[in-house]
Design a protein around this motif. Sequence first.
Motif, PDB file in Angstrom:
ATOM      1  N   VAL A 149      40.810  44.171  37.321  1.00 32.39           N
ATOM      2  CA  VAL A 149      40.766  45.453  36.620  1.00 32.39           C
ATOM      3  C   VAL A 149      39.699  46.334  37.269  1.00 32.39           C
ATOM      4  O   VAL A 149      38.511  45.999  37.240  1.00 32.39           O
ATOM      5  CB  VAL A 149      40.450  45.262  35.122  1.00 32.39           C
ATOM      6  N   PRO A 150      40.089  47.446  37.880  1.00 33.33           N
ATOM      7  CA  PRO A 150      39.111  48.308  38.545  1.00 33.33           C
ATOM      8  C   PRO A 150      38.162  48.951  37.544  1.00 33.33           C
ATOM      9  O   PRO A 150      38.482  49.099  36.358  1.00 33.33           O
ATOM     10  CB  PRO A 150      39.978  49.347  39.254  1.00 33.33           C
ATOM     11  N   LEU A 151      37.004  49.351  38.044  1.00 27.73           N
ATOM     12  CA  LEU A 151      35.978  49.925  37.179  1.00 27.73           C
ATOM     13  C   LEU A 151      36.474  51.180  36.472  1.00 27.73           C
ATOM     14  O   LEU A 151      36.151  51.406  35.299  1.00 27.73           O
ATOM     15  CB  LEU A 151      34.718  50.253  38.003  1.00 27.73           C
ATOM     16  N   HIS A 152      37.235  52.001  37.172  1.00 26.25           N
ATOM     17  CA  HIS A 152      37.730  53.231  36.556  1.00 26.25           C
ATOM     18  C   HIS A 152      38.518  52.907  35.282  1.00 26.25           C
ATOM     19  O   HIS A 152      38.325  53.541  34.231  1.00 26.25           O
ATOM     20  CB  HIS A 152      38.615  54.002  37.543  1.00 26.25           C
ATOM     21  N   LYS A 153      39.377  51.911  35.362  1.00 30.07           N
ATOM     22  CA  LYS A 153      40.196  51.542  34.206  1.00 30.07           C
ATOM     23  C   LYS A 153      39.325  50.960  33.096  1.00 30.07           C
ATOM     24  O   LYS A 153      39.579  51.188  31.900  1.00 30.07           O
ATOM     25  CB  LYS A 153      41.267  50.538  34.639  1.00 30.07           C
ATOM     26  N   ARG A 154      38.281  50.205  33.472  1.00 32.73           N
ATOM     27  CA  ARG A 154      37.394  49.620  32.472  1.00 32.73           C
ATOM     28  C   ARG A 154      36.644  50.720  31.708  1.00 32.73           C
ATOM     29  O   ARG A 154      36.470  50.638  30.487  1.00 32.73           O
ATOM     30  CB  ARG A 154      36.394  48.674  33.139  1.00 32.73           C
ATOM     31  N   LEU A 196      29.245  57.447  32.480  1.00 31.94           N
ATOM     32  CA  LEU A 196      29.473  56.337  33.402  1.00 31.94           C
ATOM     33  C   LEU A 196      30.555  56.654  34.425  1.00 31.94           C
ATOM     34  O   LEU A 196      30.512  56.163  35.562  1.00 31.94           O
ATOM     35  CB  LEU A 196      29.846  55.078  32.624  1.00 31.94           C
ATOM     36  N   LEU A 197      31.512  57.464  34.051  1.00 30.14           N
ATOM     37  CA  LEU A 197      32.553  57.855  34.997  1.00 30.14           C
ATOM     38  C   LEU A 197      31.936  58.658  36.154  1.00 30.14           C
ATOM     39  O   LEU A 197      32.313  58.470  37.325  1.00 30.14           O
ATOM     40  CB  LEU A 197      33.627  58.683  34.285  1.00 30.14           C
TER      41      LEU A 197
END
Length: 251
Positions: free
Chosen positions: A170-175, A190-191
């Motif tokens: 799961v990529p960070l963007h999706k998290r 955080l984005l």
Amino acid sequence: MTVDRTLFATTFTTLPDWPCPTCGKGHLKADKDALLNQETGPSKAAHEHDAWDPEWIERRFAALLTCNFANCGDLVAVLGDVSIVEEYSYDYDGEPTQEFNERLKPRSLSPAPLPIRPPEDSPELVKEALREAAGLIWQSAEGAANQVRQAVEHLMDEQGVTKSAPGAFVPLHKRIKEFEGKDPKNAEILLAVKWLGNSGSHAGGLTRDDVFDAFDMVELVLVNLYDTTTATIMAKVKAINTQKGPVKPTP
């Protein structure tokens, strides 16, 4: 509290009083007698050149800095380069006087001072990634940004955000987008850190100031999530209002 960028400039005439990375209470002091500052061999040889100029001089420096907090006294090793720069001073009549002054350029501090002060209850893995980033500031803005991004990954772990799915990473963007469902304000911050971290994957993709922006943003999120100061004070406010005066301690 934001990064004091004067403490993390590229060069200095004298080393600043960095905050101690161990206790966070004291400041690092340099003993001038213990600071080694020597000219390199190739630089000495260049003096023989007909066009030699003082600005050609290259030196290296190293020193041990000591925390001035009595209960700490830890040591930080610093090393770097010394350049000679041409500067001018002016008298009362406006007449210039040429001067050649040394500028110290740190290349490494170990352990490195943290540019920010995370709340005490911040997750240890998050703080460890930030410490790694602090050490890389002096060497690579890109490397430091990647470590700040790693701190965000650890923060998502601590917040219970999905790390992996069956057969997929799961990529960070999706998290962060998942985290947005329960905390949109901090997710937005955080984005932005994630985008800066992504730029750190490319040489020349960002500046030291960009990294300090990322530190500021992560500190804000950590304060929002883990700083108990506001809650503690407000609890006292409510107790005092209920008592209509001072609250006596429980015997």
